[in-house]
Scaffold this active site. Structure first.
Site, PDB file in Angstrom:
ATOM      1  N   THR A   6       0.873  -1.179   0.000  1.00 59.41           N
ATOM      2  CA  THR A   6       0.000   0.000   0.000  1.00 59.41           C
ATOM      3  C   THR A   6       0.903   1.220   0.000  1.00 59.41           C
ATOM      4  O   THR A   6       1.587   1.491   0.987  1.00 59.41           O
ATOM      5  CB  THR A   6      -0.915   0.013   1.233  1.00 59.41           C
ATOM      6  OG1 THR A   6      -1.758  -1.135   1.192  1.00 59.41           O
ATOM      7  CG2 THR A   6      -1.794   1.256   1.233  1.00 59.41           C
ATOM      8  N   LYS A  35      -8.171   1.598  -2.218  1.00 59.99           N
ATOM      9  CA  LYS A  35      -7.851   1.228  -0.847  1.00 59.99           C
ATOM     10  C   LYS A  35      -7.765   2.445   0.060  1.00 59.99           C
ATOM     11  O   LYS A  35      -8.299   2.445   1.167  1.00 59.99           O
ATOM     12  CB  LYS A  35      -6.521   0.455  -0.772  1.00 59.99           C
ATOM     13  CG  LYS A  35      -6.133   0.236   0.670  1.00 59.99           C
ATOM     14  CD  LYS A  35      -5.210  -0.882   0.951  1.00 59.99           C
ATOM     15  CE  LYS A  35      -5.050  -0.993   2.475  1.00 59.99           C
ATOM     16  NZ  LYS A  35      -3.946  -1.840   2.870  1.00 59.99           N
ATOM     17  N   LYS A  54      -0.257   5.598   8.667  1.00 59.61           N
ATOM     18  CA  LYS A  54       0.505   5.499   7.415  1.00 59.61           C
ATOM     19  C   LYS A  54      -0.435   5.657   6.214  1.00 59.61           C
ATOM     20  O   LYS A  54      -0.157   6.413   5.281  1.00 59.61           O
ATOM     21  CB  LYS A  54       1.219   4.151   7.342  1.00 59.61           C
ATOM     22  CG  LYS A  54       2.013   3.950   6.053  1.00 59.61           C
ATOM     23  CD  LYS A  54       2.135   2.471   5.669  1.00 59.61           C
ATOM     24  CE  LYS A  54       2.163   2.299   4.170  1.00 59.61           C
ATOM     25  NZ  LYS A  54       2.026   0.920   3.726  1.00 59.61           N
TER      26      LYS A  54
END
EC number: 1.1.1.31
Lengths: 333, 333, 333, 333
Positions: free
Chosen positions: B131, B207, B282
């Site tokens: 990611t 996402k 994050k």
């Protein structure tokens, strides 16, 4: 329980708390069993219509706006009484339902110079379905109870559509289970879900907590959809992913703020026929009052309130469904 | 389709794009069909184990941490190759999966001095399940494609639990449907849902948009639950109301941040075994990078990021499930 | 009026600054000239001491806390009257000063069952130096005026230090210039700046607007200083740059929240002896009430209020100077 | 020291670090003493004009936009050199000043294929007056130093007006005092204040911290002014109160965002000729990058960035002075 009461054919005066006059549909209505209804605005008018039609007991209404009363009278039968004040209405009813816009109206209707408390009878059940400050709600209910009557708060979820279709949800705060049960019997004539949330004020508290989360998740959905679209995602694809993932929420899967993602969402209908931004703003004002009183920090909630305040300074957006916050956000650079 | 290919026994060179070498389980594995796996952290290690066990083709791994490679080798069979660099790994594989922590690691692994691009073979499919920044992801993929290979982004949802149980969801961005199909065949060995989100970068975008909404709705749930409890509501009652109303969301009905409301929620397990706050932080960093690049205003999102940054400055909270934001908020006055 | 006094041949040089009845020092004090003072808390006690010492007219005090009254009486002379209620005090005074904690106390003291309005004399000037809701302040003042007396709002800036040293600033809202002038004469005995802000309520409005900006710039300074220090800057160097640049503000150059940057700042004295966080929170509550009533969107202001609410849930921080928000922010990772 | 050098007539190669060729104004300019200037945008063009006029040494410029170079050449003398690349410019200069829009441009100009580093001479002093990411600035400076030259960061405060009038302020980060002194000698030809902020990157850090606080206090001022005006206060009166109280700040007393409060403020000139919103947004982007890297939570700062991002999606507001946030906020209900 309803059945039990009928079989036993108990005289009205022996009916336990928690039952309602309206159950004795075979008997002649008596003034002891009348229902009073205060507040014939868009919500109240439709709710009163259902209650009047299904309860079959004497019915008396009051509204500051005489025209609304007369219209209700004209549409719902000559035997509907029109009270001259909340006090007079209270003197004629054993169940009173109120649906009013703000805390001040509720205080006035219940505790004012010609308020309910001035005419209320012992044991009368007051059901306040207004959405108002939790602290005001509790205070009014306590004064009514101190005067020998009973009171529950029962704010509504479901909007004008739900009022018309009698599909509303009521969130109820009550001191006793029997008060809840009696309120429930009446509320089910106007809606389909009645939830017991706890003690006095709990209905108000539950409603504003839900709407706090609703406002936050709607703005969050608008932010996420807007970001995704600017990154090149198709909004339907993005919504379908979110709606099967950990981001799913009512604001995304039912009332998605991006037009044409959900066919039945207000956004697809030009943000009409939903929950108006200015009403969401009103509820967020109740939230921040309650947060202040209880020293509860809100971060996203405080910002959400002020986003809706900023947005509602645009007269058009104020009247649109609150998902219009997507338009507020998504202005092109 | 898998069956069909087997029956026809087509030579490898005729296999349509979108199928995978690993289908030829009856044939001897050839180096043409090897799978390379880079990144044997907590996620990658578990994913690689499933992929290795189910794919039955030569398998070669790489990690900067030699110990992790050796452990994988020891646990998963002597025929697992250990590459000396991403470039060398690339020279031995026709499908490469990467699971790395941050944008910089992905850039280094793909484009660095001994990166994949230095050894990659024509037509190899690179599946990056890290990611990372959408813009970096697109850039890396384009360079790999320009070098004659193929690339998709396929970030993961589901956490370490999902990696262990092979129940992960993958959100995939690809240039062609056939790239997606071939990636999907491999990803299904490690998870159970593979969603095609759009063009290159679309997996990353989907996402982070989901996680943006997730962070917002989690904090919103924490604020609403905390407010309700301070107003005297029972948290289970409040949750049950919200979960059948317009405030419902995954953060409320599945991962409710108040302990003991949902038995299986991390909050009930002392905020363990969930999605760590520092990992949410994050992802919110990726969100704000993407928002900056695309000039997309976030209001709640920006605040959510900074709430998680504030919270993560507490070393304990940083390692807890991100629903621990309820504890951050709910300190008693 | 000043002119009138002159015509009566009081030599100008004997006239104390800005006094009213108390100018006639050669005459025997009459009850017409008495000053009443309600609210002997930390602020009020010190203010009343100065007013009592400098005004030389009969002085009568009231506080719900009988002990505070007796202490004032003991310390400030046997001729200080102790009233049994605000109404009784009002019957004995021609100027009344009130310094009370919150809107509810002011409403009770002025309009309650034994409130000032029950005993007030025609023409009496009421000076309310409490910091309360603008709307409540205007409402109370109007009722006092309707009762035949006069009223101004005159909230205070300067804190307990300023009250002790009689260096307070007063922000005054009044209906007429002469009301302002008479109030000013008295206020200058307790402070050194008296600013006419406009009509009734304007003093309250000015004060809360100042404190809104103060809270925002204090948190902003804390954020900027914390960021700079984490980037390696020496806090004194950073402050000196900011203080000669466009970021300069009182919170940076006078009350810098980083210890040891400004020797006289509360931060350097362990955040003691300043303006307590919980009092800033109270004022921000007045801000958000006023913003709600006037449909004024706040963004940073709403967040600032909730940051102080979060922080004040820590009992220690609540009692510290509001610059302690730097500590709240700067927790190390 | 300057005097000493002159008297001794030391050859250029013996000149101590920290002095500048341009001191030898009586000697013929040598190519050893040339100044290179890269970046002839609105800021750079005006700065270079002053530097060229006052330094009396050979002058060579570079800009990607050839037209800007030619215009500079035409307006500032036939002996101004026009370089074909940063590398070539570097080969001809012993002091280089760069004024570029963003991090990427600085990286390219210094480290790109034909960047300064490809032609730089030993000991050359590079002064980067761009406002860019602190981390990029430090990285570029270190690479230049590793190549045997010297580098300081010296971002600017003061805008185009300041560039035209040579009244800019420079915030300098340098490894040594002598680097700072030599940079200072040159910068004073283009501005009037040169502040040593600390080590490499400290100039960038100081500037963005100042601008963070500036953005917050400007929005705060706009919120406080708007609230006060809605409560009925005269904006000039409110500003005068705030400006002598604890809310005072540059945004209130010098650049008040309400038109006609401060005659010389951009707001009074229809928000023209100030610091454009989109440039404030750019700086807030640098702030949030630095905050992310250093794990520093911002609350008001993050919101401020996103308010400016929202506002800058309006093309007109983006080009106005950043005090236009008052207009963004103050839309009437």
């Amino acid at each position: 329980m309803l059945l039990l009461i009928k079989r036993l054919s108990v005289p009205a005066r022996h009916v336990a708390r928690g039952t309602t006059c309206l159950l004795y549909s075979t008997e002649a209505p008596s003034s002891n069993c009348a229902i009073g209804f205060i507040g014939l605005g868009q919500m109240g008018f439709n709710m009163a219509r259902h209650l009047r039609a299904k309860s079959k007991v004497p019915f008396v209404v009051y509204d500051l706006n005489r025209h609304a009363m007369e219209q209700f009278h004209a549409e719902n039968g000559k035997d509907v009484g029109m009270a001259s004040s909340p006090a007079e209405l209270a003197s004629r009813a054993s169940v009173i339902v109120t649906v009013l816009p703000e805390s001040a109206h509720v205080k006035e209707a219940y505790l004012g110079e010609s308020g309910i408390i001035k005419g209320i009878r012992q044991g009368t059940l007051c059901i306040d379905s207004s959405t108002i400050d939790t602290s005001v709600s509790v205070d009014v209910s306590r004064q009514i109870i101190a005067a020998g009557a009973r009171a529950v708060d029962a704010p509504i979820s479901g909007g004008i559509m739900g009022a018309k279709a009698a599909t509303l949800t009521f969130m109820v705060g009550s001191q006793t289970d029997s008060d809840f049960e009696q309120a429930r019997a009446h509320l089910l004539l106007m809606g389909k879900n009645v939830v017991h949330c706890g003690d006095l004020g709990a209905g108000q508290a539950a409603k504003i907590c839900n709407n706090l989360l609703l406002a936050i998740s709607m703005i969050g959905t608008a932010e996420a959809m807007n970001l995704g679209m600017r990154l090149g995602l198709d909004p339907k694809v993005l919504a379908s992913i979110v709606n099967t993932s950990s981001g799913r929420c009512w604001s995304s899967d039912t009332a998605n703020p991006v037009p044409d993602v959900i066919a039945t969402a207000p956004s697809t209908n030009n943000y009409n026929d939903g929950f108006k931004s200015r009403l969401m703003l009103k509820d967020l004002g109740l939230v921040s009052n309650a947060a202040k009183d209880s020293k509860t920090p809100l971060m996203l909630g405080a910002l959400a309130e002020n986003i809706y305040r900023h947005l509602s300074n645009d007269a058009t957006m104020a009247e649109k469904d609150f998902s219009v916050v997507y338009q507020w956000l998504a202005k092109k650079p």
